[in-house]
Design an enzyme around this catalytic site. Sequence first.
Site, mmCIF file in Angstrom:
data_model
loop_
_atom_site.group_PDB
_atom_site.id
_atom_site.type_symbol
_atom_site.label_atom_id
_atom_site.label_comp_id
_atom_site.label_asym_id
_atom_site.label_seq_id
_atom_site.Cartn_x
_atom_site.Cartn_y
_atom_site.Cartn_z
ATOM 1 N N SER A 1 -1.901 3.560 0.980
ATOM 2 C CA SER A 1 -0.894 2.998 1.881
ATOM 3 C C SER A 1 0.506 3.011 1.282
ATOM 4 O O SER A 1 1.495 3.001 2.013
ATOM 5 C CB SER A 1 -1.244 1.557 2.242
ATOM 6 O OG SER A 1 -2.465 1.530 2.947
ATOM 7 N N HIS B 1 1.059 -9.619 0.196
ATOM 8 C CA HIS B 1 1.571 -8.474 -0.551
ATOM 9 C C HIS B 1 2.935 -8.070 -0.020
ATOM 10 O O HIS B 1 3.339 -8.437 1.077
ATOM 11 C CB HIS B 1 0.585 -7.306 -0.516
ATOM 12 C CG HIS B 1 0.529 -6.566 0.788
ATOM 13 N ND1 HIS B 1 0.370 -5.201 0.865
ATOM 14 C CD2 HIS B 1 0.621 -6.978 2.071
ATOM 15 C CE1 HIS B 1 0.366 -4.827 2.137
ATOM 16 N NE2 HIS B 1 0.510 -5.894 2.885
ATOM 17 N N CYS C 1 4.700 -3.395 5.703
ATOM 18 C CA CYS C 1 3.471 -3.776 6.397
ATOM 19 C C CYS C 1 3.803 -4.727 7.538
ATOM 20 O O CYS C 1 4.747 -5.511 7.436
ATOM 21 C CB CYS C 1 2.534 -4.467 5.404
ATOM 22 S SG CYS C 1 0.958 -4.995 6.113
ATOM 23 N N GLN D 1 -8.619 -1.317 0.452
ATOM 24 C CA GLN D 1 -8.723 -0.145 -0.397
ATOM 25 C C GLN D 1 -9.053 -0.598 -1.823
ATOM 26 O O GLN D 1 -8.598 -1.644 -2.269
ATOM 27 C CB GLN D 1 -7.412 0.645 -0.360
ATOM 28 C CG GLN D 1 -7.144 1.242 1.012
ATOM 29 C CD GLN D 1 -5.773 1.883 1.101
ATOM 30 O OE1 GLN D 1 -5.339 2.574 0.201
ATOM 31 N NE2 GLN D 1 -5.086 1.630 2.208
ATOM 32 N N HIS E 1 2.314 -1.643 -3.961
ATOM 33 C CA HIS E 1 2.264 -3.055 -3.589
ATOM 34 C C HIS E 1 2.500 -3.954 -4.798
ATOM 35 O O HIS E 1 2.135 -3.592 -5.909
ATOM 36 C CB HIS E 1 0.862 -3.479 -3.102
ATOM 37 C CG HIS E 1 0.166 -2.574 -2.176
ATOM 38 N ND1 HIS E 1 -0.065 -2.899 -0.863
ATOM 39 C CD2 HIS E 1 -0.391 -1.354 -2.347
ATOM 40 C CE1 HIS E 1 -0.734 -1.919 -0.272
ATOM 41 N NE2 HIS E 1 -0.943 -0.971 -1.155
#
Length: 167
Positions: free
Chosen positions: A158, A63, A117, A135, A161
Amino acid sequence: MSSGWEIRMSNSKGIPYYFNAATKQSSWDAPSELSDDQIKTLPGSQHLSGGSSGGAGTITASHLLVKHKDSRRPSSWKETNITRSKEEATDILRGYQAQVGNSREKFEELASIHSDCSSHSQKGNLGPFSKGQMQKPFEDAAFGLQVGEFSDIISTDSGVHIILRTA
């Protein structure tokens, strides 16, 4: 003879990682000094979901994450304090999406440079995971993709993405 390595599950990512209790070293990648057979015998190897063949319902994905000020942890390896809005993060990701098109190479290049990330150092690769480890919006999108297919922009706690299913 014990190598000191074990396999643990990351609480933040929900994916396995390698940890050496003796040296306190941790790595997303398998230690190069260990063979596949040795890895399968490490404490915690059940987290690998059956090793290289993958377990039932296990996929791999990469991702590109752009965090925003309302992300669960609004900081990253690039920025200590992320202040952009979710809309700004989405606009940034749309720009990356336009550059990527359908190119895995371009996706990996952008993920290594721009993803918020820690997986940026693996070109966005999150490794193998199964249902219940990510998630829910991320999991639903990743499991809904065909291998080699990119998601549209997905929003989670988060950040936002683009997901590439790799296996």
